[in-house]
Design a protein around this motif. Structure first.
Motif, PDB file in Angstrom:
ATOM      1  N   LEU A 274       0.830  -1.205   0.000  1.00  0.00           N
ATOM      2  CA  LEU A 274       0.000   0.000   0.000  1.00  0.00           C
ATOM      3  C   LEU A 274       0.862   1.251   0.000  1.00  0.00           C
ATOM      4  O   LEU A 274       0.543   2.238  -0.679  1.00  0.00           O
ATOM      5  CB  LEU A 274      -0.927  -0.007   1.213  1.00  0.00           C
ATOM      6  N   PRO A 354      -7.467  -2.522  -4.262  1.00  0.00           N
ATOM      7  CA  PRO A 354      -7.632  -1.162  -3.728  1.00  0.00           C
ATOM      8  C   PRO A 354      -8.676  -0.393  -4.542  1.00  0.00           C
ATOM      9  O   PRO A 354      -8.523  -0.216  -5.756  1.00  0.00           O
ATOM     10  CB  PRO A 354      -6.243  -0.544  -3.864  1.00  0.00           C
ATOM     11  N   ALA A 418      -6.158   1.748   6.450  1.00  0.00           N
ATOM     12  CA  ALA A 418      -6.868   0.953   5.447  1.00  0.00           C
ATOM     13  C   ALA A 418      -8.014   0.216   6.118  1.00  0.00           C
ATOM     14  O   ALA A 418      -7.979  -0.085   7.317  1.00  0.00           O
ATOM     15  CB  ALA A 418      -5.921  -0.034   4.763  1.00  0.00           C
TER      16      ALA A 418
END
Length: 822
Positions: A274, A354, A418
């Motif tokens: 990420l 994502p 997240a």
């Protein structure tokens, strides 16, 4: 600005120190808010990113690089090391941003005043660089070292990156790359800087930080040997050895004395993956697309348009206040890593997507994150939670604490968090992820305990009808007993359960990942309550603090539902033996229930029965008309497979259709082919059914459109209940009644179905080089492709997975699409 102080020999003089401070002020004023600059001392040569204190110390000790007269510290990837060794004209031939790639891959390693940048292990500044910094220096040196003396086209690193990228894009074998490297070393000058083999070349993946963790697992899926259990020799639950045994003794590897694990799981850490999306200047700005560039006009195009996303933001304002926080989707499914289905082997990956990215990026393979890879040969089943523990632990850390991340597009640090929005899976895997049994009388997870089903004695299966209770209370179908199941319907549609309702149902239900719960299961069967709970386990996702408040937790897969419905319709109207739902057992069930007397089987002699034709039954002439339309259909290239090749006119059947073929058949071809082959009321019902899927699968939907098809699908299913026998209505024919409601909550189905996931499983299957260890091959192949997808962002005028031309390219456009560095 006065630069005469640079050539002074006395670096302790006031003139030199004042000039140095003026330079540092200028450099940091033009560093766009960054806390580091490239050090211009005689040993760093403007290569290494350091703090102000380190730069001052280096320049005082080693002196200022006299050739650095043009101060351009505002450029983040400015480097003159290439100029020193290659000359000023080298950058014009191959303009790949390899140095920028190295900088952004490492987020500028922490170079403080306690270490030197010349690679020494000890000096007056203390100990040498750590492993990460050493890799950073090594890659920078390779990125600036010419491939051979006098080479003006490639540096050592740029050539290796392009070579490995070609291997990944074209599917070369590992051995072919080794052979090519040997040939190139023989053809190039003796001083060429090339690795000796593919194994040496692929070390770039580890140097750039693309790694994974491997843990041993209990062969019975009870536990992972990690953390405090790392040194155990056997499972604490089933007492099975963690190692393979021969004649009762653990086997050893071929080389060395290492014991061979019976089963393993490979975990790919989520945080660095990420972080890398933001550290790269090529993707960082796209991670804010959902908040800064998305058109919010009430139309459902992206998950960010959905009520599920907006409700999540409303309930978690501290999370939503930072638009760069990442929302994720999770998908899992099993597949055989071998090219033949004759070998029973099931490998299970867990994949994350994502959703911050724009629609043309978020569901593309280069941006998928392979999180967990579970070894076969047996599927983990409900114990998949055991293998997802590391991922859930990291998701909890990303929710509570976050991780410091550099945003290359804004040139600033921020705390990245997240959250997981929902899961995507086919219907059997739905049970493994959610814990609800998708088999038996209560197979529908949406209806939950209010699922309406009937056991068919002759067909030996459950049928799921009762769609009249979803109609308005005054609808005429509710009172029609003859056309349906012989009863009137006064019931109401089941209420949709919230996450809190589900959590209350799960009180007392054991988990499959906690050791104490698994021990209870081993000692005794779990007692069912009076309502016969169909929960098989308490899902590990409820460990996430926000999970119970998500409006959608597990998605019904439109792809498999549409495929199964299409198959049942096709086989039933064609009367394909052993596949049709209208057979002797189905007719006997109608007879047993006293329904549709004209269709009851007529006994003719011993062991023979005549089945009167139903309204949906095609005779030979009608089958010829139906199949001839499909045989003569012509579609554009890439629209679907060649369906005409699947049609057998002589045998009057069709075979070998894939999921996407059923998608095209259901939405485009079936209404046309059936129009002249079936009665009008049957064709009307089928057209309504296919139009439902066509509207549902639209890329752009208005909530009002979804509300209309939600009302319409209930009426359509009731009409189909009047036409087809009870055995036709399996759970897959019932689930469409919930699909429009899910689309109203979670948005477009293109972000929540299995089509891209199934294609990605084929990509993972192609990574298998060693059939004895398929999962290890997949892990290494994924790391290489993940690394090359990242590197490809910095290659110019090169075909990559991100900008490859269309299948039928007319050459009229350059490489590059909206999300590439075109």
């Amino acid at each position: 600005m006065d630069k005469s102080w640079i050539d002074l020999t006395d670096r302790s003089s006031n003139q030199y120190l004042n000039g140095l401070e003026s330079f540092l002020d200028f450099a940091f004023d033009n560093s766009m808010g960054d806390t580091r600059i490239y050090c211009p001392c005689k040993k760093c040569y403007n290569r290494y990113f350091v703090t102000r204190e380190v730069a001052r110390a280096h320049i005082i000790v080693d002196g200022f690089w006299s050739k650095y007269k043009n101060w351009t510290h505002g450029q983040r990837h400015q480097s003159l090391y290439v100029d020193k060794y290659m000359g000023n004209s080298t950058a014009s031939v191959v303009d790949d941003d390899i140095i920028g790639m190295v900088h952004e891959a490492f987020e500028h390693p922490n170079l403080d005043s306690s270490l030197r940048n010349d690679g020494s292990t000890e000096n007056e500044y203390g100990e040498g660089p750590n492993d990460e910094t050493t890799n950073y220096f090594k890659l920078l040196q390779d990125a600036e070292c010419p491939l051979y003396p006098g080479c003006k086209n490639f540096t050592k690193l740029s050539f290796i990156v392009r070579l490995l990228h070609t291997k990944v894009l074209c599917g070369w074998t590992d051995k072919s790359v080794t052979i090519l490297l040997t040939l190139l070393k023989e053809a190039f000058p003796n001083e060429v800087h090339l690795p000796d083999s593919y194994n040496d070349a692929r070390k770039i993946t580890a140097d750039l930080g693309f790694t994974y963790n491997t843990w041993d697992a209990c062969p019975n899926n009870c536990m992972l040997f990690r953390n405090e259990d790392e040194k155990l020799e056997s499972c604490v639950i089933c007492h099975e050895s963690r190692y393979k045994k021969v004649d009762g003794q653990p086997t050893n590897a071929v080389n060395g004395n290492r014991k061979i694990p019976a089963k393993q799981v490979r975990y790919f850490p989520l945080k660095p993956r990420l972080q890398r999306l933001f550290m790269s200047s090529k993707t960082a700005s796209h991670m804010r697309w959902h908040a800064e560039e998305r058109t919010d006009d009430g139309v459902l195009r992206h998950p960010a348009d959905s009520p599920a996303w907006k409700e999540f933001d409303a309930k978690n304002p501290d999370f939503s206040s930072e638009v760069r926080n990442v929302r994720l989707g999770l998908s899992s499914d099993g597949f055989s890593p071998f090219r033949t289905m004759g070998i029973p082997h099931s490998t299970w990956p867990v994949i994350l997507m994502p959703y911050n990215l724009p629609p043309w990026m978020s569901m593309k393979q280069p941006f998928y994150i392979l999180s967990v890879l579970i070894d076969g040969p047996n599927a983990p089943g409900n114990k998949i939670d055991v293998y997802m523990q590391p991922m859930i632990d990291e998701l909890k850390e990303l929710w509570h604490e976050g991780v410091d991340t550099y945003d290359a597009s804004k040139n600033q640090m921020f705390k990245l968090r997240a959250a997981l929005l929902w899961t995507i899976s086919d219907f059997p895997a739905y049970a493994n992820l959610s814990g609800w049994s998708t088999k038996g009388a209560k197979a529908c997870p949406c209806c939950n305990k209010d699922t309406r089903s009937v056991w068919l004695t002759n067909g030996r299966k459950y049928c799921y009808m009762g769609h009249r209770r979803f109609l308005p209370t005054s609808h005429r179908f509710r009172k029609d007993r003859v056309s349906f199941d012989g009863t009137r319907e006064w019931g109401h549609a089941p209420l949709k359960l919230s996450g809190s309702d589900v959590k209350r149902q799960l009180q007392g239900v054991l988990t499959e990942y906690k050791k104490e719960d698994i021990r209870k299961r081993k000692r005794q069967e779990v007692e069912k309550n009076n309502n016969e709970s169909y929960w098989k386990k308490r899902s590990i996702f409820f460990e996430l603090p926000y999970w119970e408040h998500n409006l959608i937790r597990h998605n019904l897969d439109v792809m498999h539902i549409e495929k199964n419905c299409s198959e049942n319709i096709l086989w039933t109207v064609l009367g394909v033996a052993k596949k049709t739902k209208d057979n002797l057992q189905a007719r006997r069930d109608l007879q047993e229930w006293g329904l549709r007397q004209p269709l009851h089987p007529q006994e003719r002699g011993s062991n023979k029965a005549y089945l009167p034709p139903a309204c949906f039954t095609m005779n030979r002439e009608n089958k010829d008309v139906f199949l001839k339309v499909l045989k003569e259909v012509k579609v554009p290239d890439g629209y679907s497979s060649n369906i005409s090749r699947r049609v057998q006119l002589k045998e009057r059947t069709i075979f070998g259709l894939k999921s996407h073929d059923h998608h095209i058949l259901m939405q485009q071809l079936l209404p046309i082919a059936a129009r002249r082959a079936l009665p009008k009321h049957v064709v009307e019902a089928l057209i309504e059914f296919t139009n439902f899927f066509r509207q549902l699968c639209s890329k752009v939907n208005l909530p009002s459109d979804l509300e209309k098809i939600q009302d319409r699908i209930v009426h359509t299913l009731c009409r189909m209940e009047k036409i087809f026998p009870m055995s036709f209505f399996g759970v897959m024919e019932h689930l469409p009644v919930h699909l429009a409601e899910e689309a109203l909550t979670a948005g477009a189905v293109q972000f929540r179905w299995m089509y891209p996931i199934e294609r990605y499983l084929l990509t993972l299957k192609r990574y298998v080089r060693n059939r004895a260890r398929p999962e290890a091959s997949i892990a290494k192949g994924y790391l290489m492709e993940e690394c090359m997808n990242f590197c490809a962002l910095y290659l110019n005028e090169v075909e990559t997975k991100l900008n490859r031309p269309a299948r039928n390219d007319d050459g009229g456009s350059d490489f590059g699409r909206p999300y590439t560095n075109s």
